[in-house]
Design an enzyme around this catalytic site. Structure first.
Site, PDB file in Angstrom:
ATOM      1  N   SER B 363     -10.467   2.236  -2.013  1.00 40.56           N
ATOM      2  CA  SER B 363     -10.422   2.824  -0.684  1.00 40.56           C
ATOM      3  C   SER B 363      -9.817   1.779   0.225  1.00 40.56           C
ATOM      4  O   SER B 363     -10.359   0.687   0.378  1.00 40.56           O
ATOM      5  CB  SER B 363     -11.825   3.184  -0.199  1.00 40.56           C
ATOM      6  OG  SER B 363     -11.779   3.517   1.166  1.00 40.56           O
ATOM      7  N   ARG B 364      -8.637   2.079   0.813  1.00 30.08           N
ATOM      8  CA  ARG B 364      -7.873   1.022   1.475  1.00 30.08           C
ATOM      9  C   ARG B 364      -8.277   0.754   2.905  1.00 30.08           C
ATOM     10  O   ARG B 364      -8.101  -0.346   3.396  1.00 30.08           O
ATOM     11  CB  ARG B 364      -6.382   1.326   1.406  1.00 30.08           C
ATOM     12  CG  ARG B 364      -5.876   1.303  -0.011  1.00 30.08           C
ATOM     13  CD  ARG B 364      -4.382   1.230  -0.106  1.00 30.08           C
ATOM     14  NE  ARG B 364      -4.003   1.479  -1.497  1.00 30.08           N
ATOM     15  CZ  ARG B 364      -3.712   2.666  -1.972  1.00 30.08           C
ATOM     16  NH1 ARG B 364      -3.715   3.719  -1.168  1.00 30.08           N
ATOM     17  NH2 ARG B 364      -3.411   2.829  -3.245  1.00 30.08           N
ATOM     18  N   VAL B 365      -8.781   1.743   3.599  1.00 30.10           N
ATOM     19  CA  VAL B 365      -9.063   1.488   5.010  1.00 30.10           C
ATOM     20  C   VAL B 365     -10.531   1.608   5.385  1.00 30.10           C
ATOM     21  O   VAL B 365     -10.959   1.130   6.419  1.00 30.10           O
ATOM     22  CB  VAL B 365      -8.242   2.431   5.929  1.00 30.10           C
ATOM     23  CG1 VAL B 365      -6.770   2.190   5.757  1.00 30.10           C
ATOM     24  CG2 VAL B 365      -8.583   3.874   5.675  1.00 30.10           C
TER      25      VAL B 365
END
Ligand SMILES: Nc1ncnc2c1ncn2[C@@H]1O[C@H](COP(=O)(O)OP(=O)(O)O)[C@@H](O)[C@H]1O
Ligand SMILES: [Mg+2]
Lengths: 94, 502
Positions: B363-365
């Site tokens: 999950s990047r953000v």
């Protein structure tokens, strides 16, 4: 297909002339035949439809009024469409 | 019949004096109709996305334009349409009814109810296709969206306004994760929209029943174009759901949208495109298939408070075949989203549910949005699991391993067990934190692997009774401070001790 270039060019010209004529052709649909003068007086009020060949088609189904059509443009002032509109409005309100 | 003659005269009089306004219509005629898509000649001046009306009263909208004909998606019963029928452009682009009235209802992509209840007379409408807000209007993701699934909230946290892909084979629990997330939004002020694309009607009925049972219909809307609907309607479904979401976002609300699933959406679009005789590219998809999903997912965002706040969080779902994420549609959607949760059949069958492959999920953000308390406990957890994955290969030679490695393997195996969670049983934030805190502090060390889940179950029921106050305290302070730890220690110890075997 192999064609004489001259013949081909001529055919092409005729074809595109036919095409543009049919594009510009104006069709007036009415419930009884309109006279030439009458058609001219109608077209005088619709400048966007002037300039092409005019054809008068009789269609009793439209009840009254007339429909002008040219290419994909149409103005529908027939009694039939007015009645359709009325019908739609009536059903919408219930 | 004197009266009649007089009547006619009166009409004539009226017509003569009345000015009749007129409008020039743009018309065409139907050439072909296939599965919900009509090819229409003419309509030279109509535009993309414009709504048209067939003579039979059915409406449609333009999605394809060639030199001398246009492709029209038929909205309604396409069997009524006859070849040669006249089609009229209506001079507006497609919109769908939206509004608070739809909460708790199931509708089709045109906003017509499909739950057997009363029809909805909505006052507002939103365009189906809308250009996503530009950077100026956006704000970065900082508020968490709790899924209630501890492994996701800890390791792959999702923030409001994020787009997180859920990807995996059939029957790996993709829909379950999405639905559990909806169930967990109770009381969180989030409006949820579940968009079913090409699913069986029976499945949609189950979804509706599940949400109702958990009281989640009070803040949810189901938008569905089922497998029995024309491909054209299925194509429309996610955009329509998005239009609904935008209504709530424009009211400053946080919205969660589930697209279940975009693989079937791509199939529907491929079908429509092939009917329209567009050139087929890779896997027979048309050239603009990437744009199909990018323009949809771009509409998920978090608005700057200056522009009303509000957010749309999107959880698109992609179904893979035999775990192949390198197929065309999966790679496309992976590249557009802010991360993916990858589910695996092997894990699912081994009883690790939710069957998340921790190694390739990301999950990047969402990390920026994670609460401090969760960050405190999640850090070590990630490390434990990462080391466990590295070491697991050696575990077959257990006898030769040094103490340190054994300990890591032991902890990893237990944390893996702890990450299991039954369906439809979301945890509160406080509950997640206490459970993970216990694992972090090594309380599981002397609990046998096989007893981890029982131990957790007891801990959970203790939290839900005696521990309510403690749980609420953590949620309120959003941090596990020394004072809290002092209270947690005896609380957890008390339960864990019952499971220690010597
Ligand atoms: N965490 C879980 N615990 C137990 N059963 C689960 C869990 N997640 C999913 N299932 C079950 O697995 C089956 C498939 O799940 P589903 O979400 O429909 O998969 P998908 O959407 O990937 O096809 C369902 O019967 C569901 O109840
Ligand atoms: Mg599913």
């Amino acid at each position: 297909m192999r064609l004489d270039p001259q013949v081909k060019e001529k055919l092409k010209k005729t074809f595109s002339a036919e095409l543009s004529a049919s594009r510009n052709a104006v069709r007036i649909t009415s419930s009884y035949p309109f006279s030439k003068e009458y058609i001219d007086s109608i077209l005088a009020r619709f400048p966007e439809f002037s300039g092409g060949n005019v054809e008068n088609v009789v269609d009793k189904q439209i009840l009254g009024g007339f429909i002008i059509q040219s290419g994909s443009q149409m103005v529908d002032l027939s009694i039939r469409s007015a009645l359709h509109l009325l019908q739609k409005k009536l059903y919408e309100s219930v | 019949m004197k009266a009649f003659d007089q009547y006619l005269k009166q009409i004539e009089q009226e017509i003569k004096t009345k000015k009749v306004g007129y409008a020039t219509d743009e018309i065409g005629s139907v050439q072909e109709v296939h599965d919900g898509v009509a090819l229409v000649a003419g309509l030279d001046k109509a535009g993309f996305g414009e709504v048209v009306e067939f003579e039979s009263g059915v409406k449609g909208y333009i999605i394809d334009m060639t030199e001398d004909s246009v492709g029209v998606i038929v909205l309604g019963d396409y069997l009524l349409i006859k070849s040669g029928e006249q089609v009229k452009a209506l001079n507006y682009t497609l919109s769908v009814p939206v509004g608070d009235e739809f909460i708790g209802r199931s509708i089709n992509p045109l906003g017509e109810v499909i739950d057997g209840g009363a029809a909805i007379n909505a006052v507002s409408r939103n365009p189906v296709e809308k250009v996503a807000p530009s950077v100026v209007y956006r704000k970065s993701v900082t508020v968490p969206l709790q899924t209630g699934i501890k492994s996701i909230d800890a390791i792959f946290p999702i923030g409001r306004g994020q787009r997180e892909l859920i990807i995996g084979d059939r029957g790996t629990g993709k829909s379950t994760i999405a639905l559990d997330t909806i169930i967990n939004q109770k009381g969180q002020g989030v409006i949820c929209i579940y968009c079913g694309i090409g699913q069986k009607n029976s499945k949609i009925a189950l979804v509706s029943e599940l949400l109702r049972k958990h009281g989640a219909l009070d803040y949810s809307i189901i938008v569905s174009a089922s497998a029995s609907d024309p491909a054209a309607l299925q194509y429309l479904a996610p955009y329509s759901a998005s239009a609904m979401a935008e209504y709530f976002m424009s009211k400053g609300k946080d919205v969660l949208v589930i697209y279940d699933d975009l693989s079937k959406h791509a199939w529907a679009y491929r079908q429509v495109s092939l009917i329209l005789r567009r050139p087929a590219g890779r896997e027979a998809y048309p050239g603009d298939i990437f744009y199909l999903h990018s323009r949809l997912l771009e509409r998920a965002c978090r608005l700057d408070p200056k522009y009303g706040g509000g957010s749309i969080t999107a959880l698109p779902i992609i179904e893979t075949l035999e775990g192949d994420v390198s197929a065309y549609i999966p790679t496309n959607v992976i590249s557009i989203t802010d991360g993916q949760i990858f589910l695996e059949t092997d894990l699912f069958n081994a009883g690790i549910r939710p069957a998340i492959n921790i190694g390739i999920s990301v999950s990047r953000v969402g990390g920026n949005a994670q609460t401090k308390a969760m960050k405190q406990v999640a850090g070590k957890l990630k490390l434990d699991l990462a080391q466990y994955r590295e070491m697991a290969a050696f575990s077959q030679f257990e006898s030769d391993l040094d103490e340190q490695t054994k300990k890591l393997l032991n902890q990893g195996a237990k944390v893996t067990q702890l990450m299991k969670q039954d369906k439809n049983k979301p945890y509160r934030l406080g509950e997640e934190i206490i459970v993970l805190w216990a694992a972090n502090k090594g309380y599981l060390e002397s609990v046998p692997v096989t007893a981890v889940n029982d131990c957790e179950a007891q801990l959970l029921s203790a939290i839900r009774t005696r521990g309510q106050k403690l749980c609420a305290k953590i949620e309120k302070e959003k941090i596990v401070n020394e004072e809290t730890e002092a209270e947690l220690k005896p609380f957890v110890k008390d339960i864990v001790e019952g499971f220690v075997t010597t």
